[in-house]
Enzyme design. Sequence first.
Site, PDB file in Angstrom:
ATOM      1  N   CYS A 297      -0.079   9.552  25.759  1.00  0.00           N
ATOM      2  CA  CYS A 297       0.467   9.012  26.999  1.00  0.00           C
ATOM      3  C   CYS A 297       1.052   7.623  26.818  1.00  0.00           C
ATOM      4  O   CYS A 297       1.482   7.009  27.780  1.00  0.00           O
ATOM      5  CB  CYS A 297      -0.615   8.984  28.063  1.00  0.00           C
ATOM      6  SG  CYS A 297      -2.050   8.074  27.539  1.00  0.00           S
TER       7      CYS A 297
ATOM      8  N   GLY B 294       0.802  -1.222   0.000  1.00  0.00           N
ATOM      9  CA  GLY B 294       0.000   0.000   0.000  1.00  0.00           C
ATOM     10  C   GLY B 294       0.833   1.268   0.000  1.00  0.00           C
ATOM     11  O   GLY B 294       0.525   2.235  -0.711  1.00  0.00           O
TER      12      GLY B 294
END
Length: 379
Positions: A328, A70
């Site tokens: 995070c 891709g």
Amino acid sequence: MKVYLDNAATTAIDPEVVQAMIPVLEKNYGNPSSIHSLGRESRVIIEQARKKVASFINAAPAEIFFTGGGTEADNMVLRSAVQDLGVNHIITSPIEHHAVIDTAEVVEKNQGIKLSLVKHDAQGYVDLNSLEQLLAENKDRTTLVSLMHANNEIGNRIPLKKVADLCKQYGAYFHSDTVQTMCHYSFDVRELDIDFLTCSAHKFHGPKGIGFLFVNQDIQIKPIITGGAQERNMRAGTENIYGIVGLTKAMEIAYRDLDAHQKHVQGLKTYMIKQLKENIPSISFNGDPEGDSLYTVLNVTFPNSEMDEMLLYNFDIEGVCVSGGSACSSGSNVGSHVLRGIGADMTKPAIRFSFSKFNTKEEIDYTIKVIKELFAVNA
Ligand code: PLP
């Protein structure tokens, strides 16, 4: 129990695909460019595959170019549009896959084209008014619009036909990265009247490192990878005959079983949404999982807890393979540009669960059990 819920990253190869590839691996080592019989046999296999692949999307065989996946196909579109079609303006979205957005930024920097980013809403839906405005404002330019059919992180889809029509109306080229949706939905390139589509076999139980680019027959582009005259002089390099056979078989299976596959996988996603809502009320979903959403992807933000940094690893320890992505999630990870782009709460951990035909309801039950245990104290 081992549960693989990372199918948007890659899928397990289908045993039927392996069986189709084995005889080719064993016997068809002839270089397809060689004139002798072994070479000619390889050539025939590749051209038969191209014919089959084309037929699944109602394309002509000459419109299919096999690539190394891709990323390469996306690169070919953006780079050759600028190189060969006089494109001096690319419109894409800030939450596209890196194969598109990074490539667009490179051609903007190196070739001085204009790059415009279409607006989207907080659920990740592309704003078609913003797209039309960008097209209208840049009518004097030659524009390529590159918008993925479904987002690989949050699953939102675009209305392909509507976008294709809008591009036609303003004389813009249209590329859609269909890497996450090819073989999960049916496509008719004639009906869509689209210029470019990109595909990667490992997203639908085919081998890795093989994909294709569809280029509408009205468009003439030149190779990005130069060298030999393979792929009708469009992509140099000895063809990956094993990969091509695997891709074609995976596509054949996908189209044979499309309805059952959609029903099964959508069923798993719907079930997981329901279970999550019932059992972990403090979660939220990213994207619009019950709207126009790719049925293989479910992106969930979890509440903060002392294991924020370790959430992915905790899933892994319990045998559940998933992907994550938020600010995070530790270390050098800068967080997902998609989640940041839609304004998700980047202080909380997000997990992408992505499903395939090989998943079962029992695996979803197990995953929910793991989530309940992990969040027992904090939910
Ligand atoms: N585009 C999208 C939307 C994807 O999800 C991916 C793979 O994650 C790619 C492009 C890249 O495909 P490949 O891994 O075949 O290079």
